[in-house]
Design a protein around this motif. Structure first.
Motif, PDB file in Angstrom:
ATOM      1  N   VAL A 140     114.880 -12.803  30.991  1.00 22.15           N
ATOM      2  CA  VAL A 140     113.628 -12.320  31.222  1.00 22.15           C
ATOM      3  C   VAL A 140     113.220 -10.966  30.449  1.00 22.15           C
ATOM      4  O   VAL A 140     113.919 -10.523  30.095  1.00 22.15           O
ATOM      5  CB  VAL A 140     113.563 -12.004  32.771  1.00 22.15           C
ATOM      6  CG1 VAL A 140     114.683 -10.998  33.153  1.00 22.15           C
ATOM      7  CG2 VAL A 140     112.180 -11.547  33.347  1.00 22.15           C
ATOM      8  N   GLY A 141     111.867 -11.063  29.804  1.00 19.61           N
ATOM      9  CA  GLY A 141     111.541  -9.986  29.108  1.00 19.61           C
ATOM     10  C   GLY A 141     109.977 -10.008  29.221  1.00 19.61           C
ATOM     11  O   GLY A 141     109.186 -10.669  30.275  1.00 19.61           O
ATOM     12  N   TYR A 142     109.746  -9.050  28.202  1.00 22.55           N
ATOM     13  CA  TYR A 142     108.120  -8.423  28.257  1.00 22.55           C
ATOM     14  C   TYR A 142     107.787  -8.245  26.922  1.00 22.55           C
ATOM     15  O   TYR A 142     108.409  -7.417  26.125  1.00 22.55           O
ATOM     16  CB  TYR A 142     108.226  -7.461  29.084  1.00 22.55           C
ATOM     17  CG  TYR A 142     106.662  -6.801  29.417  1.00 22.55           C
ATOM     18  CD1 TYR A 142     105.608  -7.427  29.788  1.00 22.55           C
ATOM     19  CD2 TYR A 142     106.280  -5.434  28.776  1.00 22.55           C
ATOM     20  CE1 TYR A 142     104.281  -6.883  29.944  1.00 22.55           C
ATOM     21  CE2 TYR A 142     105.234  -4.943  28.829  1.00 22.55           C
ATOM     22  CZ  TYR A 142     104.104  -5.693  29.395  1.00 22.55           C
ATOM     23  OH  TYR A 142     102.726  -5.024  29.306  1.00 22.55           O
ATOM     24  N   TYR A 143     106.789  -8.646  26.269  1.00 27.60           N
ATOM     25  CA  TYR A 143     106.103  -8.231  25.105  1.00 27.60           C
ATOM     26  C   TYR A 143     105.253  -7.261  25.443  1.00 27.60           C
ATOM     27  O   TYR A 143     104.099  -7.130  25.769  1.00 27.60           O
ATOM     28  CB  TYR A 143     105.172  -9.552  24.691  1.00 27.60           C
ATOM     29  CG  TYR A 143     106.047 -10.623  24.088  1.00 27.60           C
ATOM     30  CD1 TYR A 143     106.826 -10.720  22.790  1.00 27.60           C
ATOM     31  CD2 TYR A 143     105.876 -11.723  24.890  1.00 27.60           C
ATOM     32  CE1 TYR A 143     107.381 -11.769  22.582  1.00 27.60           C
ATOM     33  CE2 TYR A 143     106.712 -12.938  24.606  1.00 27.60           C
ATOM     34  CZ  TYR A 143     107.375 -13.011  23.491  1.00 27.60           C
ATOM     35  OH  TYR A 143     108.154 -14.075  22.826  1.00 27.60           O
ATOM     36  N   PHE A 144     105.747  -6.055  24.925  1.00 30.89           N
ATOM     37  CA  PHE A 144     104.945  -4.780  25.385  1.00 30.89           C
ATOM     38  C   PHE A 144     104.118  -4.349  24.249  1.00 30.89           C
ATOM     39  O   PHE A 144     103.229  -3.506  24.762  1.00 30.89           O
ATOM     40  CB  PHE A 144     106.128  -3.547  25.518  1.00 30.89           C
ATOM     41  CG  PHE A 144     106.886  -3.195  24.381  1.00 30.89           C
ATOM     42  CD1 PHE A 144     106.593  -2.317  23.484  1.00 30.89           C
ATOM     43  CD2 PHE A 144     108.152  -4.006  24.470  1.00 30.89           C
ATOM     44  CE1 PHE A 144     107.424  -1.957  22.391  1.00 30.89           C
ATOM     45  CE2 PHE A 144     109.222  -3.508  23.362  1.00 30.89           C
ATOM     46  CZ  PHE A 144     108.705  -2.545  22.354  1.00 30.89           C
ATOM     47  N   ASN A 145     103.690  -4.911  23.123  1.00 33.41           N
ATOM     48  CA  ASN A 145     102.586  -4.745  22.172  1.00 33.41           C
ATOM     49  C   ASN A 145     102.634  -6.234  21.483  1.00 33.41           C
ATOM     50  O   ASN A 145     103.613  -7.047  21.746  1.00 33.41           O
ATOM     51  CB  ASN A 145     102.721  -3.618  21.499  1.00 33.41           C
ATOM     52  CG  ASN A 145     103.984  -3.588  20.449  1.00 33.41           C
ATOM     53  OD1 ASN A 145     104.573  -4.645  20.067  1.00 33.41           O
ATOM     54  ND2 ASN A 145     104.440  -2.420  20.138  1.00 33.41           N
ATOM     55  N   SER A 146     101.811  -6.396  20.497  1.00 36.03           N
ATOM     56  CA  SER A 146     101.571  -7.569  19.821  1.00 36.03           C
ATOM     57  C   SER A 146     102.697  -8.053  18.762  1.00 36.03           C
ATOM     58  O   SER A 146     103.039  -9.035  18.337  1.00 36.03           O
ATOM     59  CB  SER A 146     100.317  -7.639  18.732  1.00 36.03           C
ATOM     60  OG  SER A 146     100.362  -6.564  17.856  1.00 36.03           O
ATOM     61  N   THR A 147     103.890  -6.994  18.490  1.00 38.01           N
ATOM     62  CA  THR A 147     104.626  -7.327  17.736  1.00 38.01           C
ATOM     63  C   THR A 147     106.110  -6.936  18.104  1.00 38.01           C
ATOM     64  O   THR A 147     107.211  -6.872  17.644  1.00 38.01           O
ATOM     65  CB  THR A 147     104.674  -6.643  16.397  1.00 38.01           C
ATOM     66  OG1 THR A 147     104.601  -5.110  16.489  1.00 38.01           O
ATOM     67  CG2 THR A 147     103.391  -7.009  15.547  1.00 38.01           C
ATOM     68  N   SER A 148     106.275  -6.673  19.724  1.00 41.12           N
ATOM     69  CA  SER A 148     107.473  -6.132  20.286  1.00 41.12           C
ATOM     70  C   SER A 148     107.993  -6.698  21.343  1.00 41.12           C
ATOM     71  O   SER A 148     106.827  -7.134  22.273  1.00 41.12           O
ATOM     72  CB  SER A 148     107.406  -4.563  20.215  1.00 41.12           C
ATOM     73  OG  SER A 148     107.148  -4.125  19.070  1.00 41.12           O
ATOM     74  N   SER A 149     109.173  -6.912  21.785  1.00 42.47           N
ATOM     75  CA  SER A 149     109.807  -7.259  23.115  1.00 42.47           C
ATOM     76  C   SER A 149     110.866  -6.663  23.744  1.00 42.47           C
ATOM     77  O   SER A 149     111.621  -6.208  22.441  1.00 42.47           O
ATOM     78  CB  SER A 149     109.886  -8.764  22.930  1.00 42.47           C
ATOM     79  OG  SER A 149     111.071  -9.073  22.176  1.00 42.47           O
ATOM     80  N   VAL A 150     110.995  -6.561  24.842  1.00 42.13           N
ATOM     81  CA  VAL A 150     112.417  -6.176  25.619  1.00 42.13           C
ATOM     82  C   VAL A 150     112.673  -7.041  26.266  1.00 42.13           C
ATOM     83  O   VAL A 150     111.937  -7.947  27.108  1.00 42.13           O
ATOM     84  CB  VAL A 150     111.932  -4.825  26.057  1.00 42.13           C
ATOM     85  CG1 VAL A 150     111.112  -4.926  27.214  1.00 42.13           C
ATOM     86  CG2 VAL A 150     113.331  -4.226  26.655  1.00 42.13           C
TER      87      VAL A 150
END
Length: 279
Positions: A126-136
């Motif tokens: 499970v994760g999240y794209y916190f801006n247009s070029t990044s994920s955690v």
């Protein structure tokens, strides 16, 4: 002679300019076939095939070609197969669903099998794209292995792994940008040995933690140089690599990659030569 020809072909790919005016059209299908081997024994390499379908078209007109799928931040599903020396085969499927909120979930299955060995791995994330070029993201995988070691003896292992990761592409003004990845792994493993010739069963367990870091600098959208470093209990592996994505037509590209491991220290370099189709 084979290695010399491969080196010449790779040098030509890395130093030549594209002679065809290939158009960077959006795509939904991404398929590749590659051969990976060591320069010390290239004939004993591995064939890998990969296919991925994206639910919406992926743009590749501005981002580095190798990163367009990641930067699209869209749902996808894929499959892979690899054939190793010694009748060892691997295949798997995986997928990711991205919500409108940019949260995403993923699942995967991988099998590795030979005549006397079989391994199954199931994973979820499970994760999240916190801006247009990044994920955690946070992931979990469970692996079950069984092996016939002869004389009626059976070995088995169960491995549970948790990983926390972050990935970010940083666009630059003078070059395409830098792709950074950091992953922290924690694994718990249980081993057992049954029906041994000594008449006694044996078992053991172990916990390991590892931190893996990598950086790939894209000098152009097609060419990158990179480095990787890991912090583990017994050793700290690290190495360097370079890759080139050579556009042949609107739909097909040739991809070459060279990597060198310094720890563990290995003779020669690893070469990857492949064809990629996007449509």
């Amino acid at each position: 002679m084979l290695i010399n020809r491969l080196n010449l072909a790779l040098l030509f790919a890395l130093t030549s300019t594209t002679t065809l005016a290939a158009t960077d059209n959006p795509y939904q299908h991404d398929a590749s076939l590659e051969y990976v081997g060591s320069s010390e024994a290239f004939d004993d390499g591995t064939w890998n095939t990969n296919y991925r379908y994206y639910f919406v078209p992926v743009s590749q007109d501005t981002a580095p070609y190798a990163l367009s799928g990641f930067l699209a931040q869209t749902s996808n599903i894929g499959a892979n197969y690899a054939g190793f020396e010694g009748d060892l085969d691997a295949y798997g499927v995986n997928g990711q669903y991205v919500f409108a909120s940019k949260w995403f979930i993923g699942a995967n299955y991988q099998n590795l099998s030979a005549d006397l060995f079989d391994s199954d791995t199931y994973g979820a994330s499970v994760g999240y794209y916190f801006n247009s070029t990044s994920s955690v993201y946070l992931g979990y995988s469970s692996t079950n292995q069984d092996q016939d070691i002869g004389f009626g003896a059976k070995a088995s292992a169960d491995l549970d792994t948790f990983n926390l990761g972050i990935r970010s592409f940083l666009p630059l003004q003078t070059t395409a940008g830098v792709d950074l990845t950091a992953q922290l792994f924690f694994s718990e493993s249980d081993y057992s040995l049954k029906n041994t010739p000594y008449g006694a069963d044996m078992s053991d367990s172990n916990n390991t933690t590892a931190l893996m870091l990598s950086a790939d600098w894209y000098l152009t959208r097609a060419w990158s140089v990179g480095a990787n470093y890991s912090v583990q209990e017994d050793t700290d592996p690290y190495g360097i690599s370079t890759a080139y994505h050579w556009r042949l037509t609107d739909s097909f590209s040739a991809i070459a990659r060279v990597s060198k491991s310094f720890e563990p220290d290995e003779d020669g370099v690893f070469l990857s030569l492949g064809i990629n189709g996007r449509f």
